[in-house]
Design a protein around this motif. Structure first.
Motif, PDB file in Angstrom:
ATOM      1  N   ASN A 129       0.827  -1.205   0.000  1.00  0.00           N
ATOM      2  CA  ASN A 129       0.000   0.000   0.000  1.00  0.00           C
ATOM      3  C   ASN A 129       0.861   1.255   0.000  1.00  0.00           C
ATOM      4  OD1 ASN A 129      -2.332  -1.533   0.055  1.00  0.00           O
ATOM      5  ND2 ASN A 129      -2.551  -1.410   2.262  1.00  0.00           N
ATOM      6  N   ARG A 130       1.913   1.246   0.776  1.00  0.00           N
ATOM      7  CA  ARG A 130       2.808   2.408   0.835  1.00  0.00           C
ATOM      8  C   ARG A 130       3.501   2.633  -0.502  1.00  0.00           C
ATOM      9  NH1 ARG A 130       4.687   5.804   4.408  1.00  0.00           N
ATOM     10  NH2 ARG A 130       6.817   6.568   4.312  1.00  0.00           N
ATOM     11  N   ALA A 131       3.922   1.566  -1.148  1.00  0.00           N
ATOM     12  CA  ALA A 131       4.588   1.692  -2.446  1.00  0.00           C
ATOM     13  C   ALA A 131       3.631   2.238  -3.508  1.00  0.00           C
ATOM     14  CB  ALA A 131       5.152   0.340  -2.877  1.00  0.00           C
ATOM     15  N   VAL A 132       2.397   1.751  -3.516  1.00  0.00           N
ATOM     16  CA  VAL A 132       1.413   2.243  -4.485  1.00  0.00           C
ATOM     17  C   VAL A 132       1.127   3.718  -4.239  1.00  0.00           C
ATOM     18  CG1 VAL A 132      -1.001   2.063  -5.209  1.00  0.00           C
ATOM     19  CG2 VAL A 132       0.357   0.004  -4.925  1.00  0.00           C
ATOM     20  N   ALA A 133       0.916   4.093  -2.977  1.00  0.00           N
ATOM     21  CA  ALA A 133       0.642   5.491  -2.649  1.00  0.00           C
ATOM     22  C   ALA A 133       1.830   6.381  -3.012  1.00  0.00           C
ATOM     23  CB  ALA A 133       0.310   5.624  -1.167  1.00  0.00           C
ATOM     24  N   MET A 134       3.028   5.895  -2.788  1.00  0.00           N
ATOM     25  CA  MET A 134       4.224   6.664  -3.107  1.00  0.00           C
ATOM     26  C   MET A 134       4.341   6.914  -4.610  1.00  0.00           C
ATOM     27  SD  MET A 134       8.048   5.863  -1.647  1.00  0.00           S
ATOM     28  CE  MET A 134       7.354   5.173  -0.187  1.00  0.00           C
ATOM     29  N   GLU A 135       4.063   5.886  -5.408  1.00  0.00           N
ATOM     30  CA  GLU A 135       4.107   6.044  -6.867  1.00  0.00           C
ATOM     31  C   GLU A 135       3.074   7.055  -7.338  1.00  0.00           C
ATOM     32  OE1 GLU A 135       5.981   4.790  -9.409  1.00  0.00           O
ATOM     33  OE2 GLU A 135       7.341   3.983  -7.894  1.00  0.00           O
ATOM     34  N   ILE A 136       1.867   6.978  -6.785  1.00  0.00           N
ATOM     35  CA  ILE A 136       0.808   7.909  -7.181  1.00  0.00           C
ATOM     36  C   ILE A 136       1.176   9.335  -6.790  1.00  0.00           C
ATOM     37  CG2 ILE A 136      -1.585   8.568  -6.761  1.00  0.00           C
ATOM     38  CD1 ILE A 136      -2.195   5.563  -6.429  1.00  0.00           C
ATOM     39  N   VAL A 137       1.618   9.528  -5.560  1.00  0.00           N
ATOM     40  CA  VAL A 137       1.961  10.870  -5.083  1.00  0.00           C
ATOM     41  C   VAL A 137       3.127  11.440  -5.898  1.00  0.00           C
ATOM     42  CG1 VAL A 137       2.920  12.139  -3.117  1.00  0.00           C
ATOM     43  CG2 VAL A 137       1.007  10.583  -2.782  1.00  0.00           C
ATOM     44  N   ARG A 177      -5.668  10.704 -10.810  1.00  0.00           N
ATOM     45  CA  ARG A 177      -6.083  10.085 -12.067  1.00  0.00           C
ATOM     46  C   ARG A 177      -5.608   8.634 -12.191  1.00  0.00           C
ATOM     47  NH1 ARG A 177      -4.093  14.672 -12.360  1.00  0.00           N
ATOM     48  NH2 ARG A 177      -4.568  16.526 -13.492  1.00  0.00           N
ATOM     49  N   ALA A 178      -4.754   8.204 -11.310  1.00  0.00           N
ATOM     50  CA  ALA A 178      -4.145   6.871 -11.401  1.00  0.00           C
ATOM     51  C   ALA A 178      -5.171   5.771 -11.122  1.00  0.00           C
ATOM     52  CB  ALA A 178      -2.990   6.753 -10.418  1.00  0.00           C
ATOM     53  N   GLU A 179      -5.215   4.788 -12.016  1.00  0.00           N
ATOM     54  CA  GLU A 179      -6.119   3.653 -11.813  1.00  0.00           C
ATOM     55  C   GLU A 179      -5.664   2.772 -10.659  1.00  0.00           C
ATOM     56  OE1 GLU A 179      -6.785   1.489 -15.412  1.00  0.00           O
ATOM     57  OE2 GLU A 179      -7.280   3.295 -16.534  1.00  0.00           O
ATOM     58  N   SER A 180      -4.390   2.819 -10.329  1.00  0.00           N
ATOM     59  CA  SER A 180      -3.874   1.996  -9.228  1.00  0.00           C
ATOM     60  C   SER A 180      -4.377   2.473  -7.875  1.00  0.00           C
ATOM     61  CB  SER A 180      -2.349   1.976  -9.243  1.00  0.00           C
ATOM     62  OG  SER A 180      -1.837   3.286  -9.106  1.00  0.00           O
ATOM     63  N   ALA A 181      -4.984   3.647  -7.824  1.00  0.00           N
ATOM     64  CA  ALA A 181      -5.545   4.133  -6.559  1.00  0.00           C
ATOM     65  C   ALA A 181      -6.682   3.234  -6.085  1.00  0.00           C
ATOM     66  CB  ALA A 181      -6.034   5.563  -6.718  1.00  0.00           C
ATOM     67  N   ALA A 182      -7.277   2.476  -6.990  1.00  0.00           N
ATOM     68  CA  ALA A 182      -8.335   1.541  -6.601  1.00  0.00           C
ATOM     69  C   ALA A 182      -7.788   0.413  -5.728  1.00  0.00           C
ATOM     70  CB  ALA A 182      -8.999   0.960  -7.846  1.00  0.00           C
TER      71      ALA A 182
END
Length: 127
Positions: free
Chosen positions: A51-59, A84-89
């Protein structure tokens, strides 16, 4: 003369078997319970890291877009920010917050619950 010790008694052997079974189960429980707790904790930690890695990439991606000039569309102060990132789901419940203070811009992901990867924040200076 017949020796009584050489006669096989089934009842007595059953008692030893029961004791051996109870001891074996106790040893198994003492070994398996800590292992299962360790696997459960490892799974939770792995999920939090993901979760932290996904949030970091989006931010990181969104802060680059904002720094490129998109920041002009936002006023001073803190406000919710939609990504706008689809990975935020794939992220657990939480929110993105954009804060603009003078020439500083900060984008944060704030998870709703503890243990969901923690807060991710990026701050940049505007030209």
């Amino acid at each position: 003369m017949i020796c009584r010790m050489s006669i096989n008694r089934p009842g007595r052997n059953r008692g030893f078997l029961t004791v051996e079974l109870v001891v074996a189960m106790a040893i198994l429980l003492v070994a398996v319970i800590p292992l299962s707790y360790g696997f459960l904790r490892e799974r939770q930690l792995s999920r939090a890291c993901y979760n932290r890695a996904v949030a970091m990439e989006i931010v990181d991606g969104e802060i680059e877009v904002l720094q490129a000039g998109e920041w002009r569309a936002f006023g001073e102060g803190s406000q919710p920010y939609s990504v706008r990132a689809e990975s935020a789901a794939n992220l657990p419940p939480g929110r993105f917050v954009l804060t603009r203070e003078g020439n500083r811009l900060r984008l944060e992901w704030l998870p709703a619950k503890r243990g969901a990867g923690g807060r991710v924040s990026r701050e940049v200076s505007l030209p």
